[in-house]
Design an enzyme around this catalytic site. Structure first.
Site, mmCIF file in Angstrom:
data_model
loop_
_atom_site.group_PDB
_atom_site.id
_atom_site.type_symbol
_atom_site.label_atom_id
_atom_site.label_comp_id
_atom_site.label_asym_id
_atom_site.label_seq_id
_atom_site.Cartn_x
_atom_site.Cartn_y
_atom_site.Cartn_z
ATOM 1 N N ASP A 1 51.271 52.507 25.040
ATOM 2 C CA ASP A 1 51.971 51.232 25.231
ATOM 3 C C ASP A 1 52.333 51.009 26.702
ATOM 4 O OD1 ASP A 1 52.485 49.368 23.216
ATOM 5 O OD2 ASP A 1 53.975 50.662 22.249
ATOM 6 N N GLN B 1 56.572 51.282 17.067
ATOM 7 C CA GLN B 1 56.730 49.823 17.045
ATOM 8 C C GLN B 1 58.184 49.442 17.333
ATOM 9 O OE1 GLN B 1 54.165 47.749 16.789
ATOM 10 N NE2 GLN B 1 55.379 45.893 16.797
ATOM 11 N N LYS C 1 47.109 46.847 13.879
ATOM 12 C CA LYS C 1 46.727 47.894 14.826
ATOM 13 C C LYS C 1 45.930 48.986 14.107
ATOM 14 C CE LYS C 1 50.591 46.788 17.823
ATOM 15 N NZ LYS C 1 51.966 47.017 18.286
HETATM 16 N N1 GUN Z 1 56.803 45.061 19.480
HETATM 17 C C1 GUN Z 1 56.291 43.867 19.885
HETATM 18 N N2 GUN Z 1 55.257 44.077 20.720
HETATM 19 C C2 GUN Z 1 55.104 45.413 20.831
HETATM 20 C C3 GUN Z 1 54.190 46.238 21.536
HETATM 21 O O1 GUN Z 1 53.293 45.794 22.264
HETATM 22 N N3 GUN Z 1 54.350 47.571 21.376
HETATM 23 C C4 GUN Z 1 55.320 48.102 20.601
HETATM 24 N N4 GUN Z 1 55.417 49.419 20.517
HETATM 25 N N5 GUN Z 1 56.187 47.367 19.937
HETATM 26 C C5 GUN Z 1 56.066 46.031 20.046
#
Ligand code: GUN
Length: 292
Positions: free
Chosen positions: A119, A96, A52
């Site tokens: 998100d 995350q 990311k």
């Molecule tokens: N963990 C697995 N996929 C995601 C996601 O799309 N966003 C976040 N914040 N954590 C994750």
């Protein structure tokens, strides 16, 4: 049968954003920023967060990676989120998941300002999506809609059948496709593990979205001739011919299903690559709506 190329579309989106950001830089304006917050040392999460951050850098977006040890207290993490709620250089906050067990995930998600909820997990964003207000939709389902739009796949009045009811994919994609908007306006059915005869529903799908996390679950006899099949699954299956000892497959038995479809997403190379592209798009949107 036509393959839906997630890699191509994700690259297209990144390129569009890169251009927009270079225009901002030319005008001497602030650029959008995303802070990622990682707690603990889950190797998969570390890779996701690193990807990311890299994606932000590649398009000229400001990014910062905050990392804390697994024993951080809930209060300390709440303080960190609050710090970035007030920092005007960061328009998106991504915590995350999963978080360590002693931390209440809901509490952390709810602490993120809905204006920075790129998100789309905050209950306010979820509610806004349900009632059809402009908001941040979760990145993976938003990516699915983007693929349908960019491949000119008709959705109006089509029967979208969603396999799976997770908060990250199943429920939000159902809500997205239900909107009375372009790239949606569909008839939506959500089915899940309690269905007595899943094939009864999946065979009615003009567009089938599989998000159940079971390798090769959707078989050729479960779909209608000419259906569009979107495979959200990312499942590891043992494969001794690979150096890692496994390969990644979707929820769809691709080899047998693909010839029956009009469009299908491969795994890898389909929906998965759209998630980060949509995260960047959501961050840019947060900047335009609430930032600069
Ligand atoms: N963990 C697995 N996929 C995601 C996601 O799309 N966003 C976040 N914040 N954590 C994750």
């Amino acid at each position: 049968m036509k393959l839906i190329d997630g890699k191509l579309i994700a690259a297209e989106i990144r390129e569009e954003l890169k251009k927009e950001i270079s225009e901002l830089i030319k005008k001497g304006k602030n650029v959008p920023g995303l802070v990622t917050i990682l707690v603990g040392d889950n190797p998969a999460s570390e890779i996701y967060v690193r990807n990311k951050g890299k994606a932000c850098e590649e398009i000229g977006m400001r990014t910062k990676a905050e990392k804390r040890s697994a024993d951080i207290s809930e209060n300390e993490l709440l303080e960190l989120v609050n710090h970035y709620n007030k920092d005007n250089n960061y328009h998106g906050i991504l915590v995350q998941l999963p978080l360590p067990k002693h931390i209440n995930e809901d509490k952390i998600i709810e602490a993120i300002s809905p204006k920075k909820d790129v998100d789309g997990f905050h209950p306010i964003s979820v509610g806004n999506l349900v009632i059809g207000k402009d908001t941040f939709a979760p990145c993976t389902p938003a990516g699915i809609q983007e693929l349908l739009i960019r491949y000119n796949i008709e959705t109006k009045g089509k029967h979208v059948v969603v396999l799976g009811r997770s908060n990250i994919v199943g429920k939000p994609i159902a809500n997205i496709m239900l909107q009375k908007k372009e790239g949606a306006n569909s008839i939506v059915t959500i089915c899940h593990s309690a269905a007595k005869d899943l094939a009864h529903y999946t065979r009615q799908a003009d567009i089938l979205i599989a998000a159940i996390g079971q390798p090769n679950f959707v078989k050729a006899d479960m779909i209608k001739e000419g259906a569009v099949v979107i495979d959200v699954g990312i499942n590891r299956v043992e494969d001794s011919t690979k150096s890692k000892g496994y390969r990644v497959v979707g929820d769809v038995d691709f080899e047998n299903v693909a010839p029956k479809t009009s469009f299908i997403t491969p795994v890898p190379g389909g929906v998965g690559l759209m998630t980060i592209a949509m995260l960047l798009k959501n961050t840019f949107k947060a900047y335009l709506m609430f930032g600069e």
